[in-house]
Scaffold this motif. Sequence first.
Motif, PDB file in Angstrom:
ATOM      1  N   VAL A  93       3.306 -45.306  -3.511  1.00  0.00           N
ATOM      2  CA  VAL A  93       4.129 -45.496  -4.587  1.00  0.00           C
ATOM      3  C   VAL A  93       5.456 -45.917  -4.120  1.00  0.00           C
ATOM      4  CG1 VAL A  93       4.729 -44.454  -6.829  1.00  0.00           C
ATOM      5  CG2 VAL A  93       2.489 -44.147  -5.935  1.00  0.00           C
ATOM      6  N   LEU A  94       6.088 -45.110  -3.560  1.00  0.00           N
ATOM      7  CA  LEU A  94       7.470 -45.323  -3.110  1.00  0.00           C
ATOM      8  C   LEU A  94       7.602 -46.536  -2.386  1.00  0.00           C
ATOM      9  CD1 LEU A  94      10.282 -44.217  -3.001  1.00  0.00           C
ATOM     10  CD2 LEU A  94       9.808 -43.315  -0.817  1.00  0.00           C
ATOM     11  N   LYS A  95       6.660 -47.193  -1.519  1.00  0.00           N
ATOM     12  CA  LYS A  95       6.771 -48.482  -0.962  1.00  0.00           C
ATOM     13  C   LYS A  95       6.849 -49.628  -2.185  1.00  0.00           C
ATOM     14  CE  LYS A  95       5.054 -47.208   3.563  1.00  0.00           C
ATOM     15  NZ  LYS A  95       3.775 -47.577   4.340  1.00  0.00           N
ATOM     16  N   ILE A  96       5.666 -49.457  -2.936  1.00  0.00           N
ATOM     17  CA  ILE A  96       5.916 -50.444  -4.044  1.00  0.00           C
ATOM     18  C   ILE A  96       6.894 -50.378  -5.001  1.00  0.00           C
ATOM     19  CG2 ILE A  96       4.139 -50.771  -6.011  1.00  0.00           C
ATOM     20  CD1 ILE A  96       1.758 -49.688  -4.768  1.00  0.00           C
ATOM     21  N   VAL A  97       7.280 -49.268  -5.408  1.00  0.00           N
ATOM     22  CA  VAL A  97       8.632 -49.476  -6.073  1.00  0.00           C
ATOM     23  C   VAL A  97       9.830 -49.921  -5.158  1.00  0.00           C
ATOM     24  CG1 VAL A  97      10.414 -47.744  -7.019  1.00  0.00           C
ATOM     25  CG2 VAL A  97       7.895 -47.353  -7.451  1.00  0.00           C
ATOM     26  N   ILE A  98       9.840 -49.856  -4.018  1.00  0.00           N
ATOM     27  CA  ILE A  98      11.030 -50.380  -3.349  1.00  0.00           C
ATOM     28  C   ILE A  98      10.814 -52.026  -3.309  1.00  0.00           C
ATOM     29  CG2 ILE A  98      12.092 -50.610  -0.940  1.00  0.00           C
ATOM     30  CD1 ILE A  98      11.635 -47.550  -0.829  1.00  0.00           C
ATOM     31  N   ILE A  99       9.354 -52.351  -2.855  1.00  0.00           N
ATOM     32  CA  ILE A  99       9.150 -53.637  -3.000  1.00  0.00           C
ATOM     33  C   ILE A  99       9.744 -54.532  -4.314  1.00  0.00           C
ATOM     34  CG2 ILE A  99       7.312 -55.379  -2.711  1.00  0.00           C
ATOM     35  CD1 ILE A  99       6.061 -53.625  -0.435  1.00  0.00           C
ATOM     36  N   VAL A 100       9.097 -53.879  -5.347  1.00  0.00           N
ATOM     37  CA  VAL A 100       9.370 -54.408  -6.877  1.00  0.00           C
ATOM     38  C   VAL A 100      10.861 -54.509  -7.005  1.00  0.00           C
ATOM     39  CG1 VAL A 100       9.179 -54.025  -9.054  1.00  0.00           C
ATOM     40  CG2 VAL A 100       7.130 -53.727  -7.690  1.00  0.00           C
ATOM     41  N   LEU A 101      11.685 -53.755  -6.458  1.00  0.00           N
ATOM     42  CA  LEU A 101      13.147 -53.625  -6.617  1.00  0.00           C
ATOM     43  C   LEU A 101      13.731 -54.470  -6.015  1.00  0.00           C
ATOM     44  CD1 LEU A 101      14.034 -49.720  -7.176  1.00  0.00           C
ATOM     45  CD2 LEU A 101      14.284 -51.409  -8.651  1.00  0.00           C
ATOM     46  N   LEU A 102      13.489 -54.744  -4.620  1.00  0.00           N
ATOM     47  CA  LEU A 102      13.657 -55.875  -3.679  1.00  0.00           C
ATOM     48  C   LEU A 102      13.452 -57.313  -4.387  1.00  0.00           C
ATOM     49  CD1 LEU A 102      13.139 -54.532  -0.249  1.00  0.00           C
ATOM     50  CD2 LEU A 102      15.295 -54.953  -1.165  1.00  0.00           C
ATOM     51  N   ILE A 103      12.214 -57.279  -5.014  1.00  0.00           N
ATOM     52  CA  ILE A 103      12.107 -58.655  -5.572  1.00  0.00           C
ATOM     53  C   ILE A 103      12.969 -58.984  -6.722  1.00  0.00           C
ATOM     54  CG2 ILE A 103      10.065 -59.823  -6.776  1.00  0.00           C
ATOM     55  CD1 ILE A 103       8.210 -58.704  -5.108  1.00  0.00           C
ATOM     56  N   LEU A 104      12.967 -58.158  -7.504  1.00  0.00           N
ATOM     57  CA  LEU A 104      13.916 -58.077  -8.901  1.00  0.00           C
ATOM     58  C   LEU A 104      15.426 -58.542  -8.193  1.00  0.00           C
ATOM     59  CD1 LEU A 104      12.801 -55.159 -11.055  1.00  0.00           C
ATOM     60  CD2 LEU A 104      12.389 -57.751 -11.469  1.00  0.00           C
ATOM     61  N   VAL A 115      16.205 -60.111  -5.544  1.00  0.00           N
ATOM     62  CA  VAL A 115      16.244 -61.399  -5.036  1.00  0.00           C
ATOM     63  C   VAL A 115      16.279 -62.330  -6.082  1.00  0.00           C
ATOM     64  CG1 VAL A 115      14.912 -63.014  -3.618  1.00  0.00           C
ATOM     65  CG2 VAL A 115      15.490 -60.900  -2.675  1.00  0.00           C
ATOM     66  N   VAL A 116      15.341 -62.157  -7.108  1.00  0.00           N
ATOM     67  CA  VAL A 116      15.125 -63.095  -8.147  1.00  0.00           C
ATOM     68  C   VAL A 116      16.471 -63.043  -8.862  1.00  0.00           C
ATOM     69  CG1 VAL A 116      13.922 -63.557 -10.273  1.00  0.00           C
ATOM     70  CG2 VAL A 116      12.839 -63.128  -8.123  1.00  0.00           C
ATOM     71  N   GLY A 117      17.117 -61.941  -9.425  1.00  0.00           N
ATOM     72  CA  GLY A 117      18.237 -61.986 -10.110  1.00  0.00           C
ATOM     73  C   GLY A 117      19.521 -62.593  -9.438  1.00  0.00           C
ATOM     74  N   GLY A 118      19.559 -62.408  -7.937  1.00  0.00           N
ATOM     75  CA  GLY A 118      20.726 -62.908  -7.237  1.00  0.00           C
ATOM     76  C   GLY A 118      20.442 -64.366  -7.395  1.00  0.00           C
ATOM     77  N   ALA A 119      19.196 -65.091  -7.285  1.00  0.00           N
ATOM     78  CA  ALA A 119      19.071 -66.413  -7.102  1.00  0.00           C
ATOM     79  C   ALA A 119      19.394 -67.053  -8.598  1.00  0.00           C
ATOM     80  CB  ALA A 119      17.360 -66.745  -6.862  1.00  0.00           C
ATOM     81  N   ALA A 120      18.865 -66.365  -9.567  1.00  0.00           N
ATOM     82  CA  ALA A 120      19.384 -66.789 -10.809  1.00  0.00           C
ATOM     83  C   ALA A 120      20.829 -66.748 -11.234  1.00  0.00           C
ATOM     84  CB  ALA A 120      18.710 -66.004 -12.044  1.00  0.00           C
ATOM     85  N   PHE A 121      21.473 -65.767 -10.514  1.00  0.00           N
ATOM     86  CA  PHE A 121      23.073 -65.521 -10.965  1.00  0.00           C
ATOM     87  C   PHE A 121      23.657 -66.824  -9.926  1.00  0.00           C
ATOM     88  CE2 PHE A 121      27.043 -63.796 -11.696  1.00  0.00           C
ATOM     89  CZ  PHE A 121      27.542 -63.938 -10.406  1.00  0.00           C
ATOM     90  N   GLY A 122      23.160 -67.008  -8.783  1.00  0.00           N
ATOM     91  CA  GLY A 122      23.772 -67.878  -7.985  1.00  0.00           C
ATOM     92  C   GLY A 122      23.577 -69.302  -8.681  1.00  0.00           C
ATOM     93  N   GLY A 123      22.318 -69.616  -8.984  1.00  0.00           N
ATOM     94  CA  GLY A 123      22.091 -71.031  -9.650  1.00  0.00           C
ATOM     95  C   GLY A 123      22.936 -71.183 -10.944  1.00  0.00           C
ATOM     96  N   MET A 124      22.875 -70.185 -11.520  1.00  0.00           N
ATOM     97  CA  MET A 124      23.721 -70.294 -12.995  1.00  0.00           C
ATOM     98  C   MET A 124      25.134 -70.530 -12.644  1.00  0.00           C
ATOM     99  SD  MET A 124      22.129 -70.428 -15.591  1.00  0.00           S
ATOM    100  CE  MET A 124      23.025 -69.784 -17.243  1.00  0.00           C
ATOM    101  N   TYR A 125      25.642 -69.775 -11.560  1.00  0.00           N
ATOM    102  CA  TYR A 125      27.159 -69.829 -11.313  1.00  0.00           C
ATOM    103  C   TYR A 125      27.546 -71.072 -10.917  1.00  0.00           C
ATOM    104  CZ  TYR A 125      31.516 -68.665  -8.723  1.00  0.00           C
ATOM    105  OH  TYR A 125      32.753 -68.856  -8.252  1.00  0.00           O
ATOM    106  N   PHE A 126      26.896 -71.648  -9.712  1.00  0.00           N
ATOM    107  CA  PHE A 126      27.078 -72.914  -9.226  1.00  0.00           C
ATOM    108  C   PHE A 126      26.911 -74.152 -10.275  1.00  0.00           C
ATOM    109  CE2 PHE A 126      26.381 -70.556  -5.445  1.00  0.00           C
ATOM    110  CZ  PHE A 126      27.708 -70.606  -4.728  1.00  0.00           C
ATOM    111  N   ALA A 127      25.773 -73.873 -11.016  1.00  0.00           N
ATOM    112  CA  ALA A 127      25.745 -75.038 -12.049  1.00  0.00           C
ATOM    113  C   ALA A 127      26.614 -75.021 -13.212  1.00  0.00           C
ATOM    114  CB  ALA A 127      24.212 -74.895 -12.936  1.00  0.00           C
TER     115      ALA A 127
END
Length: 152
Positions: free
Chosen positions: A10-21, A23-35
């Motif tokens: 369960v701890l591994k799954i929670v860590i993986i989900v948090l890492l995915i969030l 990465v996705v949040g960082g990519a969205a922020f970077g895309g919005m910032y540069f656009a």
Amino acid sequence: MSDNAKKGNVLKIVIIVLLILVVVGGAAFGGMYFASKKSGTATANTAKVVETNEVTYSLDEFLLNLMDEDGKRYLKVKVFIGYEDNKALTAELEAKKPIIRDVVIATLRAKRTTDFSATGIDSIKNQLIASINPVLTKGKIAHIYFNDILVQ
């Protein structure tokens, strides 16, 4: 399975989900910032307004036949001349208005309906400027403005 193994999974799954969030949040922020940076510089470049003391002079409305094959095509347009504020040129435009109207009529009557496309209108305006300026002695016109244009 033991409780420790379940908690570990369960701890591994929670860590993986948090890492995915993250990465996705960082990519969205970077895309919005540069656009926004790219559109911000384009907006800043196009938003520069040049102060000018341009005035306009009305040549009134024109209603004329166009040079189409069937001979039943008409153009109705109000034409305005744009130029730098110059009292001598304003007086000359008023005095030579019939001559200038004749030049405009001759130029527009030689056109077809297909000439009044988005790019064609700019070409017609440039042609009108080149035709009117030789008639003037007290100054030169800079722009032609079409208002209420109707091609039928």
